[in-house]
Design a protein around this motif. Structure first.
Motif, PDB file in Angstrom:
ATOM      1  N   VAL A  15       0.845  -1.209   0.000  1.00  0.00           N
ATOM      2  CA  VAL A  15       0.000   0.000   0.000  1.00  0.00           C
ATOM      3  C   VAL A  15       0.877   1.254   0.000  1.00  0.00           C
ATOM      4  CG1 VAL A  15      -1.669   1.319   1.361  1.00  0.00           C
ATOM      5  CG2 VAL A  15      -1.951  -1.146   1.109  1.00  0.00           C
ATOM      6  N   THR A  21      -4.697  -5.291  -7.856  1.00  0.00           N
ATOM      7  CA  THR A  21      -4.759  -4.688  -6.520  1.00  0.00           C
ATOM      8  C   THR A  21      -5.646  -5.520  -5.594  1.00  0.00           C
ATOM      9  OG1 THR A  21      -4.434  -2.479  -7.441  1.00  0.00           O
ATOM     10  CG2 THR A  21      -5.402  -2.606  -5.241  1.00  0.00           C
ATOM     11  N   VAL A  74      -4.256  -7.512  -2.290  1.00  0.00           N
ATOM     12  CA  VAL A  74      -4.812  -7.168  -0.969  1.00  0.00           C
ATOM     13  C   VAL A  74      -5.521  -8.382  -0.370  1.00  0.00           C
ATOM     14  CG1 VAL A  74      -6.546  -5.744   0.206  1.00  0.00           C
ATOM     15  CG2 VAL A  74      -5.015  -4.703  -1.479  1.00  0.00           C
ATOM     16  N   SER A 130       2.549   1.663  -3.395  1.00  0.00           N
ATOM     17  CA  SER A 130       1.619   1.921  -4.500  1.00  0.00           C
ATOM     18  C   SER A 130       1.335   3.412  -4.662  1.00  0.00           C
ATOM     19  CB  SER A 130       0.293   1.193  -4.264  1.00  0.00           C
ATOM     20  OG  SER A 130       0.474  -0.186  -4.369  1.00  0.00           O
ATOM     21  N   GLY A 186      -7.116   0.948  -2.028  1.00  0.00           N
ATOM     22  CA  GLY A 186      -5.932   0.445  -2.739  1.00  0.00           C
ATOM     23  C   GLY A 186      -5.965   0.825  -4.217  1.00  0.00           C
ATOM     24  N   THR A 193      -5.279   0.541   6.795  1.00  0.00           N
ATOM     25  CA  THR A 193      -5.249  -0.847   6.302  1.00  0.00           C
ATOM     26  C   THR A 193      -5.572  -1.828   7.428  1.00  0.00           C
ATOM     27  OG1 THR A 193      -3.585  -0.255   4.648  1.00  0.00           O
ATOM     28  CG2 THR A 193      -3.811  -2.590   5.165  1.00  0.00           C
TER      29      THR A 193
END
Lengths: 145, 145
Positions: free
Chosen positions: A67, B82, B86, A70, B66, A87
């Protein structure tokens, strides 16, 4: 994505979250969790499997690193804390609600408390990961050899 | 970050997670999960649906964020990646943590579950990104009135 930074963030995050998790969930709130076990009293493992907990922690370190990497820009401690905290909060809110839906493992109090503690736990993990990543030059920024 | 897009993505994602989750976990592999319950008494006879739905919306919000933090316009392919990352890393963490601390599931579930989440959360990420791409950006690009 820079795989070297991803690997370092994963390892640093995994170690940080294992240590901070021990402080929060075992030392500070261990008794509270033990007092809020649901009807499924035989479902908790004694003793716990530390290798599985450590391996799982590495995966979450990898998720927070993913994360952080990104997003555009250089990671900072504050942005790392926010990304890690959000998160951890959302991920564990989801898991706690799904577990509560399917099992009698915990009372509902834990469903409310656990994501809040994860906000702190994962936030600290994210801050440490970001602090380390900020010191590592991106491979794309290296001068040609 | 465009809040309107995030809200739309989270709602669509929550619905998608629920439907795809039902098809995968309640129909396709339900018998396998049932056979790998280590402590059957810990599970509820019928799941608490509202808790499951809320949990899906929380995880959909995480996938949406995300998708939203990545630079560039959301696309189906990058949304799938993504969501898959995740979902895999998040559930790897939860499944190994659950295996470390409880007797809920036999070990194969800790391996199979994150792999199924690649499909479950990946499809959801693709749907979220597709819908976010259709929602016009918020006030920042509107002409002054």
């Amino acid at each position: 994505m820079d795989m070297r930074r991803f690997a370092v963030g994963t390892v640093v995050g995994g170690i940080t979250m294992y240590v901070v998790g021990y402080l929060i969930f075992t030392l500070a709130f261990g008794a509270y969790y033990a007092a809020n076990v649901g009807a499924a009293t035989n479902a908790l493992r004694e003793p716990t499997l530390e290798w599985a907990a450590a391996l799982g922690g590495l995966a979450f370190g990898a998720l927070i690193t993913y994360v952080i990497l990104s997003a555009p820009g250089t990671p900072t401690i504050a942005s790392g804390f926010i990304k890690g905290a959000i998160t951890g909060f959302l991920a564990w809110l989801s898991v706690d609600l799904v577990l509560f839906s399917a099992t009698n493992l915990w009372t509902f109090t834990i469903v409310l408390l656990d994501p809040v503690l994860e906000f702190v736990h994962s936030g600290i993990g994210g801050a440490v990961i970001a602090a380390v990543l900020a010191r590592m030059p991106s491979s794309a920024m290296r001068p040609a050899e | 970050m465009d809040i309107k897009r995030v809200v739309v993505g989270a709602i669509v994602g929550g619905i998608t997670l629920h439907i795809i989750g039902y098809l995968i976990f309640d129909i396709a592999v339900a018998d396998y999960y049932m056979a790998n319950r280590a402590t059957p008494a810990a599970f509820r006879d019928a799941p608490i649906l509202w808790s499951l739905v809320l949990g899906n919306f929380a995880f959909a919000t995480l996938i949406t964020l995300g998708v939203a933090v990545r630079p560039g316009e959301p696309a189906m392919g990058s949304g799938f990646v993504t969501g898959a990352v995740v979902g895999f890393l998040g559930w790897f963490h939860f499944d190994f943590a659950t295996y470390a601390y409880t007797n809920l599931w036999n070990f194969p579930i800790a391996i199979v579950d994150p792999l199924l989440e690649v499909v479950h959360a990946g499809i959801t990420g693709a749907v979220i990104a597709s819908v976010m791409a259709m929602v016009p950006k918020g006030a920042a690009i509107r002409p002054a009135e």
